[in-house]
Design a protein around this motif. Structure first.
Motif, PDB file in Angstrom:
ATOM      1  N   ALA A  11     -16.226 -13.263  32.851  1.00  0.00           N
ATOM      2  CA  ALA A  11     -15.143 -12.375  33.288  1.00  0.00           C
ATOM      3  C   ALA A  11     -15.586 -11.524  34.474  1.00  0.00           C
ATOM      4  CB  ALA A  11     -14.700 -11.491  32.125  1.00  0.00           C
ATOM      5  N   GLY A  12     -16.850 -11.718  34.907  1.00  0.00           N
ATOM      6  CA  GLY A  12     -17.375 -10.957  36.039  1.00  0.00           C
ATOM      7  C   GLY A  12     -17.796  -9.551  35.685  1.00  0.00           C
ATOM      8  N   ALA A  13     -17.812  -9.241  34.391  1.00  0.00           N
ATOM      9  CA  ALA A  13     -18.176  -7.892  33.946  1.00  0.00           C
ATOM     10  C   ALA A  13     -19.661  -7.837  33.607  1.00  0.00           C
ATOM     11  CB  ALA A  13     -17.321  -7.500  32.753  1.00  0.00           C
ATOM     12  N   ALA A  14     -20.123  -6.729  33.010  1.00  0.00           N
ATOM     13  CA  ALA A  14     -21.542  -6.547  32.683  1.00  0.00           C
ATOM     14  C   ALA A  14     -21.690  -6.135  31.226  1.00  0.00           C
ATOM     15  CB  ALA A  14     -22.165  -5.489  33.595  1.00  0.00           C
ATOM     16  N   THR A  15     -22.620  -6.770  30.548  1.00  0.00           N
ATOM     17  CA  THR A  15     -22.858  -6.490  29.129  1.00  0.00           C
ATOM     18  C   THR A  15     -23.741  -5.257  28.956  1.00  0.00           C
ATOM     19  OG1 THR A  15     -22.717  -8.828  28.535  1.00  0.00           O
ATOM     20  CG2 THR A  15     -23.878  -7.388  26.998  1.00  0.00           C
ATOM     21  N   THR A  16     -23.343  -4.381  28.047  1.00  0.00           N
ATOM     22  CA  THR A  16     -24.191  -3.267  27.619  1.00  0.00           C
ATOM     23  C   THR A  16     -24.614  -3.545  26.183  1.00  0.00           C
ATOM     24  OG1 THR A  16     -23.092  -1.652  29.038  1.00  0.00           O
ATOM     25  CG2 THR A  16     -24.304  -0.784  27.154  1.00  0.00           C
ATOM     26  N   THR A  17     -25.910  -3.652  25.943  1.00  0.00           N
ATOM     27  CA  THR A  17     -26.381  -4.019  24.601  1.00  0.00           C
ATOM     28  C   THR A  17     -26.613  -2.787  23.744  1.00  0.00           C
ATOM     29  OG1 THR A  17     -28.734  -4.012  25.179  1.00  0.00           O
ATOM     30  CG2 THR A  17     -27.523  -6.030  25.611  1.00  0.00           C
ATOM     31  N   VAL A  18     -26.238  -2.902  22.479  1.00  0.00           N
ATOM     32  CA  VAL A  18     -26.403  -1.794  21.521  1.00  0.00           C
ATOM     33  C   VAL A  18     -27.017  -2.350  20.238  1.00  0.00           C
ATOM     34  CG1 VAL A  18     -25.274   0.040  20.221  1.00  0.00           C
ATOM     35  CG2 VAL A  18     -24.346  -0.643  22.452  1.00  0.00           C
ATOM     36  N   TYR A  19     -28.172  -1.841  19.854  1.00  0.00           N
ATOM     37  CA  TYR A  19     -28.761  -2.261  18.587  1.00  0.00           C
ATOM     38  C   TYR A  19     -27.851  -1.837  17.435  1.00  0.00           C
ATOM     39  CZ  TYR A  19     -33.305  -3.212  20.773  1.00  0.00           C
ATOM     40  OH  TYR A  19     -34.309  -3.720  21.540  1.00  0.00           O
ATOM     41  N   PRO A  20     -27.598  -2.709  16.471  1.00  0.00           N
ATOM     42  CA  PRO A  20     -26.744  -2.327  15.342  1.00  0.00           C
ATOM     43  C   PRO A  20     -27.346  -1.215  14.487  1.00  0.00           C
ATOM     44  CG  PRO A  20     -27.732  -4.495  14.990  1.00  0.00           C
ATOM     45  CD  PRO A  20     -28.017  -4.114  16.405  1.00  0.00           C
ATOM     46  N   SER A  21     -28.673  -1.020  14.605  1.00  0.00           N
ATOM     47  CA  SER A  21     -29.326   0.050  13.830  1.00  0.00           C
ATOM     48  C   SER A  21     -29.257   1.401  14.528  1.00  0.00           C
ATOM     49  CB  SER A  21     -30.794  -0.317  13.574  1.00  0.00           C
ATOM     50  OG  SER A  21     -31.461  -0.521  14.815  1.00  0.00           O
ATOM     51  N   THR A  22     -28.742   1.462  15.749  1.00  0.00           N
ATOM     52  CA  THR A  22     -28.672   2.718  16.501  1.00  0.00           C
ATOM     53  C   THR A  22     -27.724   3.690  15.810  1.00  0.00           C
ATOM     54  OG1 THR A  22     -29.048   1.494  18.551  1.00  0.00           O
ATOM     55  CG2 THR A  22     -28.200   3.721  18.771  1.00  0.00           C
ATOM     56  N   ASN A  23     -28.131   4.958  15.729  1.00  0.00           N
ATOM     57  CA  ASN A  23     -27.283   5.949  15.062  1.00  0.00           C
ATOM     58  C   ASN A  23     -26.041   6.256  15.907  1.00  0.00           C
ATOM     59  OD1 ASN A  23     -27.793   8.214  16.903  1.00  0.00           O
ATOM     60  ND2 ASN A  23     -29.829   8.318  15.986  1.00  0.00           N
ATOM     61  N   ALA A  24     -25.024   6.823  15.256  1.00  0.00           N
ATOM     62  CA  ALA A  24     -23.717   7.017  15.891  1.00  0.00           C
ATOM     63  C   ALA A  24     -23.803   7.870  17.150  1.00  0.00           C
ATOM     64  CB  ALA A  24     -22.748   7.632  14.889  1.00  0.00           C
ATOM     65  N   GLU A  25     -24.656   8.908  17.129  1.00  0.00           N
ATOM     66  CA  GLU A  25     -24.772   9.800  18.288  1.00  0.00           C
ATOM     67  C   GLU A  25     -25.306   9.051  19.507  1.00  0.00           C
ATOM     68  OE1 GLU A  25     -24.199  11.943  14.776  1.00  0.00           O
ATOM     69  OE2 GLU A  25     -25.850  10.546  15.201  1.00  0.00           O
ATOM     70  N   ASP A  26     -26.345   8.220  19.287  1.00  0.00           N
ATOM     71  CA  ASP A  26     -26.920   7.466  20.403  1.00  0.00           C
ATOM     72  C   ASP A  26     -25.984   6.357  20.876  1.00  0.00           C
ATOM     73  OD1 ASP A  26     -29.151   9.011  20.633  1.00  0.00           O
ATOM     74  OD2 ASP A  26     -30.509   7.625  19.602  1.00  0.00           O
ATOM     75  N   VAL A  27     -25.245   5.760  19.942  1.00  0.00           N
ATOM     76  CA  VAL A  27     -24.251   4.754  20.331  1.00  0.00           C
ATOM     77  C   VAL A  27     -23.224   5.391  21.261  1.00  0.00           C
ATOM     78  CG1 VAL A  27     -22.335   3.307  19.535  1.00  0.00           C
ATOM     79  CG2 VAL A  27     -24.513   3.284  18.300  1.00  0.00           C
ATOM     80  N   ALA A  28     -22.733   6.570  20.875  1.00  0.00           N
ATOM     81  CA  ALA A  28     -21.744   7.273  21.695  1.00  0.00           C
ATOM     82  C   ALA A  28     -22.320   7.595  23.071  1.00  0.00           C
ATOM     83  CB  ALA A  28     -21.297   8.548  20.990  1.00  0.00           C
ATOM     84  N   TYR A  29     -23.588   8.027  23.112  1.00  0.00           N
ATOM     85  CA  TYR A  29     -24.224   8.345  24.395  1.00  0.00           C
ATOM     86  C   TYR A  29     -24.304   7.105  25.286  1.00  0.00           C
ATOM     87  CZ  TYR A  29     -27.808   9.218  27.860  1.00  0.00           C
ATOM     88  OH  TYR A  29     -28.486   9.313  29.055  1.00  0.00           O
TER      89      TYR A  29
END
Length: 592
Positions: A78-96
Motif C-alpha cells: 500500500a506504499g505505507a510503513a509498518t510500525t512494530t509493537v511487541y505484544p508484551s509492551t505495556n499500554a502506556e508504551d504502546v500509546a507512546y
C-alpha cells in the motif's frame, strides 16, 4: 528495489510453490506464493480504501503468526510503513509508540491488544481504524481482517491497478519500517528503515548462495524485532518456504514435525537445548554418560583437526562414525534431523556451546547487527566461519574500529535516523555516515569480527580493573546447565558479585534427584543443596577468570527474570540498570 516490488517479483517467479505453512488446531496448513499474493493485494487495497497515504504508518501489535506477515506485506504494497509493537509492551508504551509514529491504522491481535488501544484512545488522535486478527468488529472503530479484505476486494474490482500503482510509486528511499527499540534505558526510540535497507539485506543473503527455494525455514522469532524482519527479507530474496509459529513453548515439538533446514534464534534457545540434553544424560549416568562424554571429546577433536587443515587419522575417523550414529544423530533429530545450520543473533553466543553443537554436526552461524543496521551487518558463512566471531561485514558495506575500539558500520543497511529525535540521531550517526554501535570489537587479518564488550556495560572496579560482564555471564551459562540468568556487578567496588536465576524447567529435574521434588521454585532455590550446587559451578567459573574478575559472592533470586516484570527486553536481553535498581538492597548486602 523496494520490499513491495521484491514481493510481487517473488509471487511471479515462484507462484505455485509453497510460501508459508502455519498451525491450524493440531495440524499445519500450507499456502502458495500466488495465494499469498492475492490475499496481500486485497488487504493492501483495503488499506488504500481506508484512506491510507504513502509512507503513513500502520502498527502491528501481535505475536509472530502468518497474519502478521500478511499485514506487513500489505502495508508495504500500500506504499505505507509498518510500525512494530511487541505484544508484551505495556499500554502506556504502546500509546507512546503509536502516537509518536502517528499510526493511522493498527492490526491488533486480540481483545487484550485492543484494550491497550481503547484505554488510551484519547492519546491517539491519528488512529482511524483498528483491524482485529482474532475477534469481532464493532461496526465503527474496529473491523476484522476479513472485513478489511472484503473492502480491498471491492476496491480492486473498481480500480484493478490500485496496488500496482502504489508499488510503482514507492522508491528504495521510501520509509518502510519504524522499529521501536525497547533498549535497556529510557523511552523506546523509533528506528527509521528504508525499503532499500531491507532489500539490501535480502540481496546479501541471496548472493551468499546458502539458501534457495528448496530450503524450509522455521520462524518463531518476534516479528516486532529486526531479526525476525530480516528473515522475511531473506525469504523474499531467496524464495524458500517458511513455517510460522511464534509460540516459544512449541519450538522443540514443532521442529520434529516441520523438519526445517534452517532457523534463526537467540542464544537462549541453544543454551536451553544444551542444558536439557546434558542434564538428561547426566541423570542417566553409567555407560550412557561415558559414551556421551567420549563422543563429544572425539567430535571436538575431529573439528579441531579439520579447522587446522589436518587430516583426521583413520582410528579417530572410525570412532567418530560410531559416535555419530550413537549420539550425534540423536542430537540432530531433536531439531528435526534436516537442519543445515542455525543463525544466532540478538545476543552473544558462548563459544563452548557453539563448539558443542558443532561437534554434534549442528552448525550455528553467529551474526551481529543492530536494529539500526536492519538487523544484519556481519554473519559467518557455512563454508567460511570462525566460532567465537560474528563473521565478516556484509559485502557492500564497511566496518572500522573507532575510539576505544568501538565498532563503526557504514552501508545501505544503516538506518535513516531516529524518528523525531534529531539530537539522538546525530549522536549515533556521524556526518560521514558511520553508525556508532556502542559495542567494542576486534578485527582479525581476514576481517572476522569479535565482539569484546558493550562500551556502556564495561565497568571499573575500585582497584582500577575493567570488567566486561557479558563475557563472564556467557561463560557461566555454558558451565551451569541450570542457569537462566547470571548478572555480574562491581562498578567502583573492590570485587565482583553476581545475582543468579535458574531455569524453572531445568531445575525441576534436579530437584527430584535431590529430595526436593514437588517444591516450588522459591523453595528449591532457597535450599542449602541448591545453593551448594550453584556454588560449585561458580567455583568452576572462577577457575577460568582473571583474579580481578572472579565472583566473590552471589545471591540466588527467588524468581526468574521476565519480560512482564520489566527486567528483560522483548528480545530477552537483561535490562541491567532495572535489575540493579530492583535488587540494590540485595547487592548492597553482598558488600557488607
Amino acid at each position: 528495489m523496494t520490499v513491495s516490488r521484491q514481493f510481487l517479483d517473488r509471487v511471479q517467479a515462484s507462484g505455485d510453490l509453497e510460501a508459508y505453512r502455519f498451525p491450524v488446531g493440531d495440524h499445519w496448513e500450507s499456502i502458495t506464493w500466488k495465494e499469498t499474493g492475492a490475499r496481500v493485494a486485497r488487504l493492501a487495497a483495503g488499506l488504500v480504501a481506508l484512506g491510507l497515504e504513502p509512507e503513513q504508518r500502520v502498527g502491528i501489535a501481535a505475536n509472530t503468526r502468518y497474519e502478521w506477515i500478511l499485514a506487513d506485506l500489505a502495508v508495504m504494497c500500500a506504499g505505507a510503513a509498518t510500525t512494530t509493537v511487541y505484544p508484551s509492551t505495556n499500554a502506556e508504551d504502546v500509546a507512546y509508540i503509536l502516537a509518536d509514529s502517528e499510526c493511522r491504522v493498527v492490526f491488533a491481535e486480540d481483545a487484550g491488544q485492543l484494550e491497550k488501544l481503547t484505554s488510551h484512545r484519547s492519546e491517539l488522535p491519528h488512529l482511524d481504524k483498528v483491524v482485529l486478527l482474532d475477534g469481532e468488529g464493532d461496526g465503527d472503530w474496529v473491523m476484522t481482517l476479513a472485513e478489511l479484505e472484503q473492502l480491498g476486494k471491492d476496491r480492486l474490482e473498481a480500480e484493478p491497478g490500485v496496488v500496482e500503482d502504489r508499488v510503482a510509486n514507492t522508491t528504495g528511499d521510501s520509509l518502510a519500517t519504524l522499529i521501536y527499540t525497547s533498549g535497556t534505558t529510557g523511552r523506546p526510540k523509533g528506528v527509521r528503515l528504508k525499503h532499500k535497507s531491507w532489500t539490501f539485506e535480502g540481496a546479501v543473503i541471496q548472493a551468499q548462495g546458502i539458501l534457495d527455494e528448496d530450503d524450509l525455514q522455521y520462524l518463531w522469532l518476534p516479528m516486532a524485532h529486526s531479526f525476525g524482519k530480516v528473515l522475511l527479507s531473506s525469504q523474499l530474496a531467496c524464495g524458500f518456504a517458511t513455517a510460522v509459529d511464534g509460540r516459544v513453548d512449541k519450538i522443540i515439538d514443532n521442529l520434529a514435525v516441520v523438519k526445517p533446514t534452517f532457523m534463526g534464534a537467540a542464544p537462549r534457545i541453544f543454551e536451553k537445548a544444551h542444558a536439557r540434553i546434558s542434564t538428561m544424560t547426566e541423570s542417566e549416568g553409567g555407560a550412557k554418560l561415558k559414551i556421551f562424554t567420549q563422543a563429544f571429546k572425539v567430535g571436538k577433536e575431529v573439528k579441531r583437526l579439520q579447522h587446522e587443515g589436518k587430516s583426521v587419522p583413520l582410528p579417530l575417523k572410525l570412532q567418530h562414525a560410531v559416535f555419530d550414529k550413537l549420539v550425534f544423530s540423536k542430537v540432530r533429530e531433536r531439531f528435526g534431523g534436516r537442519v543445515r545450520f542455525f543463525i544466532s543473533g540478538a545476543a552473544a553466543l558462548n563459544r563452548d556451546i557453539a563448539q558443542w553443537f558443532e561437534a554434534a554436526g549442528v552448525l550455528i552461524l553467529e551474526g551481529y547487527g543492530l536494529t539500526e543496521t536492519s538487523a544484519g551487518a556481519f554473519v559467518n558463512h557455512p563454508d567460511d566461519y570462525r566460532i567465537g566471531t560474528v563473521g565478516k561485514v556484509f559485502p557492500g558495506s564497511e566496518v572500522k574500529l573507532g575510539e576505544g575500539d568501538e565498532i563503526l558500520v557504514r552501508g545501505p543497511n544503516v538506518m535513516d535516523g531516529y524518528h523525531n529525535l534529531q539530537e539522538e540521531t546525530e549522536k549515533t550517526l556521524d556526518a560521514d555516515g558511520w553508525l556508532h554501535t556502542g559495542d567494542k570489537g576486534s578485527l582479525d587479518d581476514e576481517g572476522f569480527l569479535t565482539i569484546t564488550g558493550r562500551i556502556k556495560e564495561l565497568f571499573k572496579t575500585s582497584g582500577g580493573k575493567y570488567i566486561a560482564p557479558p563475557a563472564i555471564e556467557a561463560k557461566f551459562k555454558a558451565i551451569c546447565p541450570y542457569a537462566s540468568q547470571f548478572m555480574v556487578f562491581g562498578n567502583e567496588r573492590n570485587y565482583c558479585i553476581a545475582l543468579v536465576t535458574l531455569d524453572p524447567d531445568s531445575i525441576v529435574d534436579w530437584a527430584k534427584e535431590n529430595n526436593l521434588g514437588g517444591k516450588s521454585y522459591s523453595e528449591i532455590v532457597s535450599s542449602d543443596a541448591c545453593r551448594a550446587m550453584v556454588a560449585t559451578y561458580v567455583d568452576e567459573l572462577n577457575n577460568q577468570l582473571n583474579r580481578w574478575e572472579t565472583i566473590k559472592k552471589f545471591e540466588l533470586l527467588d524468581h526468574d527474570l521476565s519480560v512482564e516484570s520489566g527486567e528483560l527486553t522483548p528480545s530477552m536481553k537483561v535490562k541491567r540498570n532495572v535489575v540493579e535498581t530492583n535488587y540494590s538492597d540485595v547487592i548492597d548486602k553482598l558488600y557488607t
